[in-house]
Design an enzyme around this catalytic site. Structure first.
Site, PDB file in Angstrom:
ATOM      1  CG  HIS A   1      -8.520   0.582  -2.653  1.00 33.05           C
ATOM      2  ND1 HIS A   1      -9.273  -0.370  -2.016  1.00 33.05           N
ATOM      3  CD2 HIS A   1      -9.364   1.595  -2.949  1.00 33.05           C
ATOM      4  CE1 HIS A   1     -10.525   0.038  -1.936  1.00 33.05           C
ATOM      5  NE2 HIS A   1     -10.609   1.233  -2.490  1.00 33.05           N
TER       6      HIS A   1
ATOM      7  CE1 TYR B   1      -4.097  -2.005   1.260  1.00 32.92           C
ATOM      8  CE2 TYR B   1      -2.305  -3.420   1.991  1.00 32.92           C
ATOM      9  CZ  TYR B   1      -3.632  -3.227   1.693  1.00 32.92           C
ATOM     10  OH  TYR B   1      -4.515  -4.283   1.840  1.00 32.92           O
TER      11      TYR B   1
ATOM     12  CE  LYS C   1      -5.677  -5.341  -4.500  1.00 34.86           C
ATOM     13  NZ  LYS C   1      -6.353  -4.056  -4.407  1.00 34.86           N
TER      14      LYS C   1
END
Length: 283
Positions: free
Chosen positions: A229, A221, A260
């Site tokens: 997120h 993070y 991601k």
């Protein structure tokens, strides 16, 4: 599919400030409880400090005493990764303690006998604590209150109020007395590589949690997970190891499916290299 690589060689003595390298003189050494194969912290002050100073997030695993029939909001203790416990002990911030003997399966009579023995020990511990505390304010010893009389038998169906509160709060001071101190944490070769990557990500000001649910070793993070997120799903590899193409595909596709970026962390001695993987579809 397009694989875009961002290769960066990071030396351990980089100029970037490492959050684990901050001044630790202000920290009072705390306990990390080793139970089974897990590592727990009960000290709320220590939890707040390692979160704010070193970016160690962990996960709360205990049930709240007033909301025991739910698992959405959890309480102490905080469970941390083995590598995080290793780093904290190496820095001299914590000491590792382990219960001498873990409870084993038993029948109902043995369980009741163990429970009564546990209550008796807690009662004795509380009495000693009251005596020690009383000496700070008065010269003469304080008499034992009637409800703390150790000669009375303990009725499990009608527990004294103070025992009921102690048992459900699980005072760390009492439980620590049944533990012994472990000298050090032994890491395997792969766990050492994980610890090095964890150390380096912290140097780069990323906060890290367990990444098992997303197919990686870590989730990284850019700040506190309560606010941000995760950006990266990090998979730790050896720099001289062979990574199969199907593994590259799975990492990149899985990371892209949860919005991601998949990252391979390649460890070579004390150096860490990163290769980012991004799934762009078939063209």
């Amino acid at each position: 599919m397009v694989l875009t690589g961002l290769l960066t060689i990071v030396n351990k003595n980089t100029r970037n400030s490492h959050s684990f390298d901050k001044d630790t003189e202000e920290f009072q050494k705390f306990d990390i409880h080793y139970v089974g194969s897990s590592y727990f912290i009960w000290d709320i002050d220590a939890i707040m400090k390692i979160r704010s100073k070193f970016g160690i997030i962990g996960k709360l695993t205990g049930a709240l005493s007033r909301k025991v029939r739910q698992n959405k909001v959890l309480g102490l203790p905080l469970e941390i990764m083995k590598e995080e416990a290793f780093i904290l002990t190496q820095m001299g911030l914590a000491k590792l303690i382990r219960m001498e003997a873990l409870p084993t399966a038993c029948n109902e009579e043995q369980f009741e006998a163990q429970l009564i023995d546990s209550y008796s020990k807690q009662n004795e511990y509380l009495q000693r604590s009251i005596f020690q505390k009383s000496q700070e304010f008065v010269d003469d010893p304080v008499e034992v209150p009637p409800h703390l009389d150790l000669t009375k038998e303990i009725d499990l169906d009608n527990l004294p109020y103070h025992l009921h509160k102690i048992f459900h709060r699980q005072l760390p001071q009492f439980w620590t007395s049944n533990y012994n101190i472990i000298d050090k944490i032994v890491l395997s070769d792969f766990e050492k590589k994980r610890a090095l990557v964890l150390h380096d990500l912290s140097r780069r000001k990323y906060q890290t949690t367990v990444g098992d649910k997303f197919g990686g070793d870590f989730l990284s993070y850019p700040g506190d997970p309560l606010v941000y997120h995760a950006y990266f799903v990090v998979k730790v590899c050896c720099s001289d190891s062979t990574v199969r193409s199907c593994d590259l595909l799975s990492i990149s596709r899985l990371a892209s499916s949860v919005r991601k970026i998949g990252v391979l962390a390649l460890v070579d001695g004390e150096n860490v290299s990163y290769i980012s993987l991004q799934w762009s579809g078939l063209k």
